[in-house]
Design an enzyme around this catalytic site. Sequence first.
Site, PDB file in Angstrom:
ATOM      1  CG  ASP A   1      -7.710  51.307 -20.826  1.00 59.81           C
ATOM      2  OD1 ASP A   1      -6.706  51.761 -20.250  1.00 59.81           O
ATOM      3  OD2 ASP A   1      -7.641  50.586 -21.844  1.00 59.81           O
TER       4      ASP A   1
ATOM      5  CD  GLU B   1      -3.654  56.736 -19.559  1.00 58.54           C
ATOM      6  OE1 GLU B   1      -4.199  56.731 -20.667  1.00 58.54           O
ATOM      7  OE2 GLU B   1      -3.809  55.842 -18.717  1.00 58.54           O
TER       8      GLU B   1
ATOM      9  CG  ASP C   1      -1.359  48.204 -21.564  1.00 62.47           C
ATOM     10  OD1 ASP C   1      -2.284  47.792 -20.831  1.00 62.47           O
ATOM     11  OD2 ASP C   1      -1.536  48.855 -22.600  1.00 62.47           O
TER      12      ASP C   1
HETATM   13  C1  GLC Z   1      -5.185  49.275 -23.063  1.00 60.23           C
HETATM   14  C2  GLC Z   1      -5.400  48.733 -21.667  1.00 60.23           C
HETATM   15  C3  GLC Z   1      -5.562  47.237 -21.731  1.00 60.23           C
HETATM   16  C4  GLC Z   1      -6.731  46.896 -22.653  1.00 60.23           C
HETATM   17  C5  GLC Z   1      -6.514  47.485 -24.021  1.00 60.23           C
HETATM   18  C6  GLC Z   1      -7.728  47.313 -24.922  1.00 60.23           C
HETATM   19  O1  GLC Z   1      -3.993  48.823 -23.573  1.00 60.23           O
HETATM   20  O2  GLC Z   1      -4.357  49.081 -20.810  1.00 60.23           O
HETATM   21  O3  GLC Z   1      -5.781  46.707 -20.446  1.00 60.23           O
HETATM   22  O4  GLC Z   1      -6.873  45.514 -22.754  1.00 60.23           O
HETATM   23  O5  GLC Z   1      -6.256  48.887 -23.904  1.00 60.23           O
HETATM   24  O6  GLC Z   1      -8.844  47.901 -24.363  1.00 60.23           O
END
Ligand code: GLC
Length: 768
Positions: free
Chosen positions: A411, A414, A485
Amino acid sequence: MKNKHIKHNMPSVTVSNAELLENASLKIDAITDNIIRIHTVPDTQNYNDVSFALDDSLEVTGVFNVSQYNSIITATTDSVILKIKKTFEIDIYNKDGYLLCSDCEPASQEMDEYTQAEIEQVKQEGHMPDTIADDIKYKVTKRIIGDEAFYGLGDKTGFLNKRGYEYIMWNSDNPEPHVENATFRALYKSIPFLIVHRQDCTYGIFLDNTYKSYFDLGVSDAGSYSFAVTGGEMNYYFIYGKNIKEVIKGYTSLTGRSPLPQLWTLGYHQSRWSYMSEKEVLDIANNFENYNVPCDAIHLDIDYMDKFKVFTSDKERFPDLKQLSSQLEEHGIKLVTIIDPGVKAEDGYNVYDEGIEDKHFAKAQDGTVYHNTVWPGDAVFPDFTSASTRLWWGNKTKYLTDNGISGIWNDMNEPSGFSGQFPDDVVFPGDGVSRFHKEIHNVYGHLMSQATYNGLKKNSLKRPFVITRACYSGSQKYATVWTGDNQSIWAHLKLAIPQLLNLGLSGMPLAGVDIGGFGSNTTPELLSRWIEACCFSPLFRNHSAKLTRRQEPWAFDEATLSIYRKYVKLHYKFIPYLYDLCYEESLTGLPILRPLVMEYENDKNVINCNDEYLVGSSILVAPVTDQGAITRSVYLPKGIWVDYNSGKRIKGGRYILYKAPLDICPIFIKGGSILPVYPDIPNLSPQNTQKLIVEFYPSDDTANFNNRANNSCYYMHYQDNGTDFKYQAGEYNLYKFSFSSNRPNGLKAELTKNGYKNKYTNISAVIK
Ligand code: GLC
């Protein structure tokens, strides 16, 4: 002047024009007879022509026959004819002389002039002025010749057909609701691959440039579309195909295909930011058993870590991850953990210390290590452009595999930073080829996935399960993606369909959205419609944010649980079919979830179909995505469709009105289909996948069996151990299923490839 042959049988043509292109020329290569690369080449000696996307196995096999007449060069392959002007404008024809694609001058734009005061006034109310790209280095403009529709471009917001939209390729983590809106030109992923489709003509454009780039699909000029880059070289591939499928095959022959996933990854995944303790995770696993909802994976979000330090775990909340993994194995459930790229800057933390020592982190302009803020606070970021850094990071996954973790969810890659976007000039020293952030940004997540994939492969010896939020073309070789998200709103349930379809069209078949919605509070109705709409999704995960209402299947009432259970079970039933589609995809690049236009190209009714999809070519799903709706209109393409809910045969080529109360998702099976399914199973553990049922859906339920059973229609089914790479050495079976009246149950099952010893213990048949 007569036709002048300058050279025969050459793979490339180079055109120079110092007035138009200083210190560079345009090179055109025949990669194959159908795939043409068009790119600028600078006159510098140290030009580094590398691609982050292309598949290693790519071979250049195309051949050009070249001739020149006046100032026009004609380059011909066995499939296409290019007419290249000195102005660098190129027209491309097929062998019959039919114009496929034609460059043109950008239309001159009459822009309204505003005073600074006017702009400030508009901003006062919170409106942002439309930004005009003023950082363009090269731009290509092509004519819109007829009724072109545009598909692909990855995860972008909006509808299936991108005509009339502008997009930016710049991986972006934007917490605002992702809507069809001018502010949402960029999302997490950059997949600069576009399918251009008009009546009787389809081709693809793959812009392989990692800098920020722009796509304008008939916005600034209704008669043309353009793509533009802000740095590096103009570098695009024209991919000709007789239809959309051929174009996708061409694109994925360049950028690679998703290898077969482990079977369990196709099961149901439950996630939450975050399950906070071992006990909570075990309770969740018990609930799946108690409530009789199948489940194969539970995800641990950032709070399982010690102070958000990657490759660690919190010793109070998760004192024994290994033991937890094996306890879950008893329930047939795997653990997946999140790993972000930001490494906590803390002396004494091994990942930080080693990375500093061995120079694994990106640098600021002054040569010091670059810092930004993410979950662990002050953090530094691996330079994934370096092979040794990728290897180091990949090796770190051993901490997780040793603790029984079965998959890694990448995650914030980007890359995203709470102290603001990384400056353009952050340096990625690489292995001797230093690059700036502005070039690397869009491939950061891609390279992180590659590092994670290779590390997991080495440490687990299984097919790696990696999920990534950010990616670039070619990431399909390493990772499954999710769309980041979303919110628990009906608009995002609707968006899920075109998003997943365009990801599939963009070579990214293993994809999913957060079921139920990530941000804000879901409702029983929304959750029910969401599990229905996504019931064939290859990544089938419910995930929600901290501070939002819980949305596990049992979080509401009995009715919601029962609908949820029904559709999770339906998903499990069809996993043998989904796995067959994965097998097909690994060979062809064709997606699992398909827009109707992919199978019915010449049907004008499906060009803009945003709210229905096909699973392979045999199942059509038309989910209800409106609050309160209990009927919907469904378009069924030509042919006979079997209503999965009632068994009725319906003639297609028309719209029907379908009654769909909350527990009903309109699903139709194409008449004549044979589909492999599992009986009711709790998860995909090997002991549950030994029995197969083969369902036959004849087109006609009135005729007698002899007429219905049709030997000319058969189905090929793939089977292997669903775990490792032994299938690559031939350890798999292929079954040919057909129906005939002189067999018990009508089924004829032939083993056409016999390489895997654990055959089904039972294969039964059902005629629907
Ligand atoms: C980001 C991710 C989400 C995750 C959060 C905490 O917002 O897109 O899926 O739960 O971070 O890690």
